[in-house]
Scaffold this active site. Structure first.
Site, PDB file in Angstrom:
ATOM      1  N   ASP A  60      15.105 -29.459  -2.408  1.00 27.77           N
ATOM      2  CA  ASP A  60      14.751 -29.395  -3.831  1.00 27.77           C
ATOM      3  C   ASP A  60      14.222 -30.747  -4.290  1.00 27.77           C
ATOM      4  OD1 ASP A  60      14.691 -28.333  -6.451  1.00 27.77           O
ATOM      5  OD2 ASP A  60      16.581 -29.321  -6.906  1.00 27.77           O
ATOM      6  N   THR A  93       9.555 -28.255  -8.717  1.00 29.24           N
ATOM      7  CA  THR A  93       9.726 -29.700  -8.954  1.00 29.24           C
ATOM      8  C   THR A  93       8.875 -30.527  -7.990  1.00 29.24           C
ATOM      9  OG1 THR A  93      11.721 -29.500  -7.611  1.00 29.24           O
ATOM     10  CG2 THR A  93      12.026 -29.617  -9.972  1.00 29.24           C
ATOM     11  N   THR A  94       8.824 -30.091  -6.718  1.00 30.99           N
ATOM     12  CA  THR A  94       8.006 -30.825  -5.736  1.00 30.99           C
ATOM     13  C   THR A  94       6.530 -30.707  -6.103  1.00 30.99           C
ATOM     14  OG1 THR A  94       9.647 -30.178  -4.094  1.00 30.99           O
ATOM     15  CG2 THR A  94       7.614 -31.140  -3.265  1.00 30.99           C
ATOM     16  N   ASP A 390      17.840 -22.369  -8.753  1.00 33.30           N
ATOM     17  CA  ASP A 390      16.386 -22.298  -8.948  1.00 33.30           C
ATOM     18  C   ASP A 390      15.934 -20.857  -9.147  1.00 33.30           C
ATOM     19  OD1 ASP A 390      16.472 -24.969  -8.565  1.00 33.30           O
ATOM     20  OD2 ASP A 390      15.097 -25.050  -6.861  1.00 33.30           O
TER      21      ASP A 390
END
Length: 473
Positions: A60, A93-94, A390
């Site tokens: 994550d 998020t990445t 998530d």
């Protein structure tokens, strides 16, 4: 000679201008390189060890960024981007860190050549406006679908969110659980009403969803074994009262001149406790939960009267029980009436792995649920919890915002094409800048190819050709 003017305290670094801009961009690049390889279903996990020696294995982006403890002020903005994406959307998020880093990389040559940052910002804002218009035009609305179609779409969204995680092989199993958990909430979809409890041991497939509340058995005193461990149609008293004889906190001094006087003091203390217990028993409650300790005397008193009790219940579990079963948390034993007692169809204490769990099922206004996760190592369970968080966030987001676009780099390639086509219709420096941003958008499919071991250049050329054909679908 002019006197020297000292404005800033000694040792203050006052770097500014073009070199500092370039330095900031370079710092952001090194952050992007740290998370670059975690993107997509073939992304790799990172092993991070903190100062205390605690190891975290995660895929994550936001978790990795938080654990890196970055001190560079410009690079910290990327951490903030990842955190806000995690809080608002839950996943991706990445991707946001990669995109931000790539846009900076693409505009870096222009900054080096002396293009004013104002012009760069203007071009980025124009590109953003064009992208938003195209996204809204291409989005698929899911508002008018039947319940089954909507559920199927939600399961697909949950499975997609888990496809790049550690639990991707069990995504079909978990996507159903996640959708059930989110659909059990009320219309505001409060995240804290989904409890996640981790129990080491067993396989992932043994994880289960309890439609109601489940929490680990609390510390209990002697006499607990005699209490019943299951009820049908039970009444639940939720308390914030200490039910035990406790040492005086104040340094009070009582002078007595004979044993009888001392005995009266002791008897009074016992009587206060027994009065409280009698009132709780008279209320008709079968299950007594308290945030504060329930001592051995109280435990035995309740067990003799076939009442189950648990003290030191965590506050969040007590609140979720109240939300599911109704009732109210009482801070006194004097006014416990039927309307402040919670109700549930079935209560039982069940063994799950090496732990015992208290389960409340069939709650009348069950707007809460609990996921009991099973699995091997502790780090594995923690990463599973992050992955499910998530997925839960994504399902919530899909219910709240009823439109979706294609993933896997498809939308980025289409936006890149739109920007590239637009850049050819305008003159000036903006033409080059918008073309650079169009190239920056290609980082998502490019990185997906790199992580999967494909030839990125070859595949991107094919993708550009496919998107250039007007009949693409």
């Amino acid at each position: 000679m002019q006197p020297q003017i000292v404005l800033l305290k000694e040792g203050t670094d006052t770097s500014q201008g073009k070199p500092q801009l370039i330095s900031n961009i370079n710092a952001c690049q090194s952050i992007v390189d740290a998370v670059r390889t975690t993107l997509g279903p073939r992304g790799m996990d990172k092993l991070i060890v903190d100062a205390q020696g605690k190891a975290t294995i995660s895929n994550d982006g936001a978790t990795i960024m938080k654990l890196l403890e970055i001190i560079h002020p410009a690079a910290k903005t990327l951490v903030d981007i990842a955190k806000s994406q995690d809080a608002e959307v839950g996943d991706g998020t990445t991707s946001v860190v990669l995109l931000a880093g790539e846009f900076l990389k693409q505009v870096k040559p222009f900054i080096e050549e002396g293009v004013h940052p104002r012009i760069v910002i203007k071009a980025i804002r124009k590109a953003l406006q064009l992208c938003m218009e195209k996204i809204n035009e291409m989005a698929v609305c899911i508002e008018n679908q039947s319940k089954d179609q909507q559920r199927s779409l939600l399961e697909k969204c949950a499975a997609t969110a888990m496809s790049s995680k550690l639990i991707h092989q069990q995504k079909d199993f978990f996507s159903k659980i996640v959708v059930d958990a989110v659909l059990s909430l009320d219309e505001l979809l409060p995240l804290n009403m989904i409890g996640i409890k981790k129990v080491a041991g067993g396989s992932l497939e043994e994880s289960q969803l309890i439609s109601g509340v489940a929490f680990k058995k609390t510390f209990s005193y002697a006499g607990f074994e005699m209490a019943p461990k299951s009820y049908e149609n039970c009444k639940i008293a939720l308390l914030n009262i200490e039910l035990e004889l406790k040492a005086e906190r104040d340094n009070a001094e009582i002078r007595v001149d004979n044993v009888k006087e001392y005995q009266k003091v002791v008897d009074a203390e016992w009587q206060i406790l027994y009065n409280k217990l009698a009132k709780i028993h008279e209320s008709g409650a079968n299950v007594v939960l308290s945030k504060l300790p329930i001592g051995d005397v109280a435990t035995q008193y309740f067990a003799d009267r076939d009442i189950f009790c648990a003290g030191r219940v965590p506050e969040e579990d007590l609140k979720r029980t109240m939300k599911a079963c109704g009732g109210a948390v009482m801070t006194t034993a004097n006014d416990i009436q039927a309307n402040v007692l919670g109700l549930c169809e079935r209560f039982e204490e069940r063994q799950v792995g090496g732990d015992r769990f208290n389960l409340f099922q069939g709650c009348p206004n069950a707007k809460t649920s609990t996921l009991i996760l099973r699995g091997g190592a502790e780090q594995f369970l923690e990463e599973t919890e992050r992955s499910l968080h998530d997925a839960i966030m994504i399902v919530r987001r899909t219910i709240q915002h009823d439109s979706v676009v294609a993933g896997g780099g498809a939308i980025e390639m289409e936006l890149s094409k739109v920007l590239r086509d637009y850049s050819r219709t305008i003159a000036g420096k903006e033409q080059l800048l918008i073309a650079a941003i169009a190239k920056g958008l290609e980082i998502i499919p490019r990185q997906l190819c790199d992580n999967a071991g494909f030839d990125a250049t070859n595949i991107l050329n094919k993708l550009r050709q496919k998107h250039a054909q007007e009949n693409h679908s």
